[in-house]
Design a protein around this motif. Structure first.
Motif, short mmCIF file in Angstrom:
data_model
loop_
_atom_site.label_atom_id
_atom_site.label_comp_id
_atom_site.label_asym_id
_atom_site.label_seq_id
_atom_site.Cartn_x
_atom_site.Cartn_y
_atom_site.Cartn_z
N ALA A 1 -10.58 16.04 -18.87
CA ALA A 1 -11.62 15.66 -19.83
C ALA A 1 -12.11 16.87 -20.61
N GLN A 2 -12.31 17.99 -19.93
CA GLN A 2 -12.77 19.21 -20.61
C GLN A 2 -11.74 19.66 -21.65
N GLU A 3 -10.46 19.62 -21.29
CA GLU A 3 -9.41 20.03 -22.23
C GLU A 3 -9.37 19.08 -23.43
N THR A 4 -9.51 17.80 -23.18
CA THR A 4 -9.49 16.82 -24.27
C THR A 4 -10.65 17.05 -25.22
N LEU A 5 -11.85 17.26 -24.67
CA LEU A 5 -13.02 17.52 -25.51
C LEU A 5 -12.87 18.82 -26.29
N ARG A 6 -12.37 19.83 -25.64
CA ARG A 6 -12.18 21.13 -26.30
C ARG A 6 -11.19 20.98 -27.47
N ASP A 7 -10.10 20.26 -27.24
CA ASP A 7 -9.12 20.05 -28.31
C ASP A 7 -9.71 19.24 -29.46
N GLN B 1 0.83 -1.21 0.00
CA GLN B 1 0.00 0.00 0.00
C GLN B 1 0.86 1.26 0.00
N LEU B 2 1.94 1.24 0.75
CA LEU B 2 2.82 2.41 0.79
C LEU B 2 3.49 2.64 -0.56
N CYS B 3 3.90 1.56 -1.21
CA CYS B 3 4.53 1.68 -2.52
C CYS B 3 3.55 2.20 -3.57
N LEU B 4 2.34 1.66 -3.57
CA LEU B 4 1.35 2.08 -4.55
C LEU B 4 0.91 3.52 -4.31
N ALA B 5 0.80 3.92 -3.06
CA ALA B 5 0.37 5.29 -2.75
C ALA B 5 1.39 6.30 -3.24
N SER B 6 2.65 5.95 -3.23
CA SER B 6 3.68 6.89 -3.65
C SER B 6 3.80 6.96 -5.17
N LEU B 7 3.25 5.97 -5.90
CA LEU B 7 3.33 5.97 -7.34
C LEU B 7 2.30 6.89 -7.99
N VAL B 8 1.22 7.18 -7.31
CA VAL B 8 0.15 8.02 -7.86
C VAL B 8 0.43 9.48 -7.47
N PRO B 9 0.59 10.35 -8.47
CA PRO B 9 0.81 11.77 -8.15
C PRO B 9 -0.37 12.33 -7.35
N GLU B 10 -0.07 13.25 -6.50
CA GLU B 10 -1.08 13.81 -5.59
C GLU B 10 -2.23 14.49 -6.34
N ASN B 11 -1.92 15.19 -7.43
CA ASN B 11 -2.98 15.90 -8.14
C ASN B 11 -3.96 14.93 -8.83
N GLU B 12 -3.53 13.69 -9.13
CA GLU B 12 -4.40 12.73 -9.78
C GLU B 12 -5.40 12.10 -8.81
N LYS B 13 -5.25 12.36 -7.55
CA LYS B 13 -6.19 11.84 -6.55
C LYS B 13 -7.43 12.72 -6.44
N ASP B 14 -7.36 13.90 -7.01
CA ASP B 14 -8.46 14.86 -6.94
C ASP B 14 -9.39 14.69 -8.15
N PRO B 15 -10.69 14.48 -7.96
CA PRO B 15 -11.61 14.32 -9.08
C PRO B 15 -11.65 15.54 -10.01
N GLU B 16 -11.42 16.71 -9.47
CA GLU B 16 -11.45 17.93 -10.28
C GLU B 16 -10.34 17.92 -11.34
N TYR B 17 -9.22 17.31 -11.02
CA TYR B 17 -8.12 17.16 -11.97
C TYR B 17 -8.60 16.40 -13.20
N TRP B 18 -9.33 15.31 -12.98
CA TRP B 18 -9.80 14.48 -14.09
C TRP B 18 -10.90 15.18 -14.88
N ARG B 19 -11.75 15.95 -14.22
CA ARG B 19 -12.76 16.72 -14.94
C ARG B 19 -12.11 17.75 -15.86
N GLN B 20 -11.09 18.41 -15.34
CA GLN B 20 -10.39 19.41 -16.13
C GLN B 20 -9.68 18.76 -17.32
#
Length: 76
Positions: free
Chosen positions: A33-39, A12-31
């Motif tokens: 997706a919006q950029e991908t759709l816009r492009d 669990q400690l190893c896996l937690a350190s592999l995921v960047p902190e900003n990718e844990k936030d749902p707003e990051y993924w919404r943004q």
């Protein structure tokens, strides 16, 4: 038992350190997706033609074979 617990904790400690902190936030993924759709929409040439004619079929529910044939419906 203790070995399994330590192994699980280490995993669990190893896996937690592999995921960047900003990718844990749902707003990051919404943004993202919006950029991908816009492009994608920017690259795509949208159909800007305007419909000129409209055909509306209005029936009372008792449409026979000739009426269905005129509309292009499949009759079984």
């Amino acid at each position: 038992m203790m070995k399994a617990f330590l192994l699980t904790l280490l995993a669990q400690l190893c896996l937690a350190s592999l995921v960047p902190e900003n990718e844990k936030d749902p707003e990051y993924w919404r943004q993202q997706a919006q950029e991908t759709l816009r492009d994608a929409l920017r690259l795509q040439r949208l159909n800007q033609n305007v419909a000129k004619n409209l055909i509306l079929f209005l029936g009372d529910g008792e449409m026979g074979t000739p009426q269905q044939g005129a509309m292009g419906c499949g009759v079984e």
